[in-house]
Write a protein that holds these residues in place. Structure first.
Motif, short mmCIF file in Angstrom:
data_model
loop_
_atom_site.label_atom_id
_atom_site.label_comp_id
_atom_site.label_asym_id
_atom_site.label_seq_id
_atom_site.Cartn_x
_atom_site.Cartn_y
_atom_site.Cartn_z
N UNK A 19 20.96 -0.43 7.62
CA UNK A 19 20.89 -0.24 9.06
C UNK A 19 22.06 0.63 9.53
N UNK A 20 21.83 1.37 10.60
CA UNK A 20 22.91 2.17 11.16
C UNK A 20 23.96 1.23 11.74
N UNK A 21 25.20 1.41 11.34
CA UNK A 21 26.27 0.54 11.79
C UNK A 21 27.34 1.42 12.42
N UNK A 22 27.63 1.17 13.69
CA UNK A 22 28.61 1.98 14.39
C UNK A 22 30.00 1.37 14.33
N UNK A 23 30.13 0.17 13.80
CA UNK A 23 31.40 -0.53 13.81
C UNK A 23 32.18 -0.37 12.53
N UNK A 24 32.87 -1.42 12.18
CA UNK A 24 33.76 -1.42 11.04
C UNK A 24 33.08 -1.97 9.79
N UNK A 25 33.73 -1.72 8.65
CA UNK A 25 33.22 -2.19 7.37
C UNK A 25 34.21 -3.22 6.80
N UNK A 83 29.13 -5.86 15.03
CA UNK A 83 29.77 -4.55 14.95
C UNK A 83 30.46 -4.34 13.61
N UNK A 84 30.38 -5.33 12.73
CA UNK A 84 31.02 -5.25 11.42
C UNK A 84 29.94 -5.40 10.35
N UNK A 85 29.99 -4.55 9.32
CA UNK A 85 29.02 -4.62 8.23
C UNK A 85 29.74 -4.69 6.90
N UNK A 86 28.98 -5.01 5.87
CA UNK A 86 29.49 -4.92 4.50
C UNK A 86 29.38 -3.45 4.06
N UNK A 88 27.53 -2.31 1.95
CA UNK A 88 26.11 -2.06 1.71
C UNK A 88 25.31 -1.97 3.01
N UNK A 89 25.98 -2.11 4.15
CA UNK A 89 25.31 -1.99 5.44
C UNK A 89 24.71 -3.27 5.98
N UNK A 90 25.02 -4.40 5.37
CA UNK A 90 24.49 -5.68 5.84
C UNK A 90 25.30 -6.15 7.04
N UNK A 91 24.61 -6.51 8.11
CA UNK A 91 25.24 -6.98 9.34
C UNK A 91 24.29 -7.92 10.06
N UNK A 92 24.73 -8.47 11.17
CA UNK A 92 23.85 -9.31 11.99
C UNK A 92 22.61 -8.48 12.35
#
Length: 161
Positions: A19-25, A83-86, A88-92
């Protein structure tokens, strides 16, 4: 208190889009300039930790809500928002099947019947892990840190508030 470990990073299968993640990793070491094992005093001195009257505990500075969990004055888990992902792009909001695709050795954890707790997926690598709490369809909460503390968090139902 319970802490979590982050684990299970690996290559993304062909054709699976994050998923597109605009936050931090957040990875298995931590987030930004914050590493698992840092003390509250170290984080406060570096300006990374703040306490606010309207928060349920200390939070990290920066965008999004990141709740640190400390045991014996050491950071053991990070409880993060969408706003935070792994890496690999995994987030809420990520579909559960994407978690399985990204972390093939994930362990399924079932919440006790009769509770309002989410089921979990524990993706462990060494002494670190990601804990993805989910509703059966999508990730609802993401926690990372030391694996032992992540498992205890799930078993005991502890949260940052």
């Amino acid at each position: 208190m319970v802490a979590a470990s982050i684990a299970g990073s690996g290559p993304r299968p062909p054709g699976s889009a994050a998923p597109a993640v605009a936050g931090e990793v957040m990875d298995l070491r931590g987030l930004r300039d914050v590493e698992f094992g840092d003390s509250e005093a170290e984080l406060t001195d570096r300006g990374m930790l703040r306490t606010e009257v309207d928060a349920c505990g200390p939070t990290l500075t920066g965008p999004g809500a990141v709740s640190p969990i400390f045991v014996d004055d050491r950071l053991v888990l990070l409880w993060v928002d969408d706003q935070v992902s792994t890496p690999e792009g995994i987030t809420v909001g990520t579909p559960v099947d994407q978690v399985w695709a990204s972390y093939p050795s994930v362990t399924e954890l079932r919440a006790p019947q009769g509770t309002y707790r989410f089921d979990g997926l524990l993706a462990r690598t060494g002494d670190r892990a990601y804990l993805f709490l989910h509703d059966g369809r999508t990730v609802r909460k993401t926690v990372a840190g030391y694996a032992e503390w992540a498992r205890r968090l799930f078993d005991e139902g502890y949260g940052p508030c």
